[in-house]
Design an enzyme around this catalytic site. Sequence first.
Site, mmCIF file in Angstrom:
data_model
loop_
_atom_site.group_PDB
_atom_site.id
_atom_site.type_symbol
_atom_site.label_atom_id
_atom_site.label_comp_id
_atom_site.label_asym_id
_atom_site.label_seq_id
_atom_site.Cartn_x
_atom_site.Cartn_y
_atom_site.Cartn_z
ATOM 1 N NE ARG A 9 -5.357 35.523 20.195
ATOM 2 C CZ ARG A 9 -5.370 34.205 19.950
ATOM 3 N NH1 ARG A 9 -5.794 33.732 18.778
ATOM 4 N NH2 ARG A 9 -4.974 33.351 20.871
ATOM 5 C CE LYS A 10 0.059 37.397 13.354
ATOM 6 N NZ LYS A 10 0.248 37.018 11.948
ATOM 7 C CG ASP A 46 9.909 30.706 26.390
ATOM 8 O OD1 ASP A 46 9.297 31.499 25.645
ATOM 9 O OD2 ASP A 46 9.351 29.771 26.992
HETATM 10 C C1 PKZ Z 1 -4.736 35.387 38.264
HETATM 11 C C2 PKZ Z 1 -4.102 35.067 36.925
HETATM 12 C C3 PKZ Z 1 -2.913 35.825 36.677
HETATM 13 C C4 PKZ Z 1 -2.232 35.407 35.402
HETATM 14 C C5 PKZ Z 1 -0.866 35.778 35.539
HETATM 15 C C6 PKZ Z 1 -0.170 35.736 34.260
HETATM 16 C C7 PKZ Z 1 0.958 34.801 34.254
HETATM 17 C C8 PKZ Z 1 1.663 34.904 32.980
HETATM 18 C C9 PKZ Z 1 2.213 33.588 32.569
HETATM 19 C C10 PKZ Z 1 2.428 33.609 31.123
HETATM 20 C C11 PKZ Z 1 2.884 32.283 30.759
HETATM 21 C C12 PKZ Z 1 4.123 32.389 29.933
HETATM 22 C C13 PKZ Z 1 4.987 31.244 30.188
HETATM 23 C C14 PKZ Z 1 6.268 31.395 29.445
HETATM 24 C C15 PKZ Z 1 6.058 31.144 28.054
HETATM 25 C C16 PKZ Z 1 5.820 29.669 27.816
HETATM 26 O O1 PKZ Z 1 6.701 28.883 28.031
HETATM 27 S S1 PKZ Z 1 4.293 29.169 27.320
HETATM 28 C C17 PKZ Z 1 4.500 27.395 27.164
HETATM 29 C C18 PKZ Z 1 4.887 26.992 25.782
HETATM 30 N N1 PKZ Z 1 3.860 27.334 24.827
HETATM 31 C C19 PKZ Z 1 2.729 26.586 24.690
HETATM 32 O O2 PKZ Z 1 2.534 25.584 25.339
HETATM 33 C C20 PKZ Z 1 1.738 27.100 23.688
HETATM 34 C C21 PKZ Z 1 1.065 25.950 22.919
HETATM 35 N N2 PKZ Z 1 0.299 26.517 21.816
HETATM 36 C C22 PKZ Z 1 -1.000 26.871 21.981
HETATM 37 O O3 PKZ Z 1 -1.632 26.598 22.997
HETATM 38 C C23 PKZ Z 1 -1.628 27.630 20.849
HETATM 39 O O4 PKZ Z 1 -0.883 27.440 19.681
HETATM 40 C C24 PKZ Z 1 -1.717 29.139 21.154
HETATM 41 C C25 PKZ Z 1 -0.346 29.751 21.513
HETATM 42 C C26 PKZ Z 1 -2.683 29.382 22.325
HETATM 43 C C27 PKZ Z 1 -2.216 29.865 19.926
HETATM 44 O O5 PKZ Z 1 -3.325 29.156 19.442
HETATM 45 P P1 PKZ Z 1 -4.528 29.942 18.752
HETATM 46 O O6 PKZ Z 1 -5.153 30.856 19.745
HETATM 47 O O7 PKZ Z 1 -5.382 28.889 18.116
HETATM 48 O O8 PKZ Z 1 -3.781 30.850 17.685
HETATM 49 P P2 PKZ Z 1 -3.540 30.581 16.111
HETATM 50 O O9 PKZ Z 1 -4.815 31.023 15.437
HETATM 51 O O10 PKZ Z 1 -3.001 29.231 15.830
HETATM 52 O O11 PKZ Z 1 -2.377 31.611 15.827
HETATM 53 C C28 PKZ Z 1 -2.566 32.989 16.091
HETATM 54 C C29 PKZ Z 1 -1.941 33.759 14.958
HETATM 55 O O12 PKZ Z 1 -0.522 33.501 14.914
HETATM 56 C C30 PKZ Z 1 -0.144 33.100 13.596
HETATM 57 N N3 PKZ Z 1 0.975 32.195 13.690
HETATM 58 C C31 PKZ Z 1 1.005 30.995 14.319
HETATM 59 N N4 PKZ Z 1 2.241 30.469 14.203
HETATM 60 C C32 PKZ Z 1 2.980 31.334 13.530
HETATM 61 C C33 PKZ Z 1 4.355 31.351 13.119
HETATM 62 N N5 PKZ Z 1 5.202 30.360 13.432
HETATM 63 N N6 PKZ Z 1 4.780 32.449 12.423
HETATM 64 C C34 PKZ Z 1 3.945 33.466 12.129
HETATM 65 N N7 PKZ Z 1 2.649 33.507 12.497
HETATM 66 C C35 PKZ Z 1 2.177 32.450 13.171
HETATM 67 C C36 PKZ Z 1 -1.394 32.460 13.021
HETATM 68 O O13 PKZ Z 1 -1.368 32.464 11.617
HETATM 69 C C37 PKZ Z 1 -2.463 33.380 13.572
HETATM 70 O O14 PKZ Z 1 -2.489 34.577 12.792
HETATM 71 P P3 PKZ Z 1 -3.843 35.398 12.519
HETATM 72 O O15 PKZ Z 1 -4.738 34.425 11.797
HETATM 73 O O16 PKZ Z 1 -4.380 35.761 13.893
HETATM 74 O O17 PKZ Z 1 -3.384 36.568 11.731
#
Ligand code: PKZ
Length: 143
Positions: free
Chosen positions: A107-108, A62
């Site tokens: 966004r995917k 991941d």
């Molecule tokens: C100064 C600042 C610097 C920043 C510096 C950056 C730092 C950079 C750190 C990055 C950080 C990473 C860290 C490591 C990666 C983790 O480990 S992240 C931690 C684990 N993941 C989580 O906790 C995520 C929990 N889930 C969520 O919060 C929400 O589900 C999400 C991911 C934000 C998405 O929610 P949403 O925005 O409501 O999106 P949603 O509409 O449900 O789905 C989007 C699209 O995907 C599709 N979809 C959803 N599930 C599926 C599926 N299983 N299969 C196919 N399509 C799907 C939906 O149908 C939808 O499609 P469209 O309608 O857009 O065509």
Amino acid sequence: MRPLAHGAAHHCFGCGKANRSGLRLNFLVSDEGLIVCRTKIPARFEGPPGYVHGGVIATLLDEAMSKANRACNVIAMTRHLEVDYRRPVPLRSTIEITARHLKAEGRKHFCEAEIRLHGETLASGKALFIAVTKQFLLSRTKD
Ligand SMILES: CCCCCCCCCCCCCCCC(=O)SCCNC(=O)CCNC(=O)[C@H](O)C(C)(C)COP(=O)(O)OP(=O)(O)OC[C@H]1O[C@@H](n2cnc3c(N)ncnc32)[C@H](O)[C@@H]1OP(=O)(O)O
């Protein structure tokens, strides 16, 4: 290959330098966006005797895939993760983790990753990431 400047949170369990109990992974990136990490997993992450815990294996995949997104300037969170545990991953051996960004659909973002030892694939994974804003990602950091 060059070090990936990913700007990830300092205490990230996977790559945060300030997280003394984490994995503290370092990533390289090629001009083509291939992510590479060579590391030895310490004994405290043991699952089966002598081998890396399965949850940690999922984390390694991941984390590497999230770096593939970063190499494309995408900030995204894991929505769906699949792991194929093909062979046990030994502790304290130099393993190579690779990942690449495959495609984007709005966004995917779709990525894949592998863990190898001496050229043999021990584990592989695929994931769907959803791009989020910096504001969304940082919304909990002020608590
Ligand atoms: C100064 C600042 C610097 C920043 C510096 C950056 C730092 C950079 C750190 C990055 C950080 C990473 C860290 C490591 C990666 C983790 O480990 S992240 C931690 C684990 N993941 C989580 O906790 C995520 C929990 N889930 C969520 O919060 C929400 O589900 C999400 C991911 C934000 C998405 O929610 P949403 O925005 O409501 O999106 P949603 O509409 O449900 O789905 C989007 C699209 O995907 C599709 N979809 C959803 N599930 C599926 C599926 N299983 N299969 C196919 N399509 C799907 C939906 O149908 C939808 O499609 P469209 O309608 O857009 O065509």
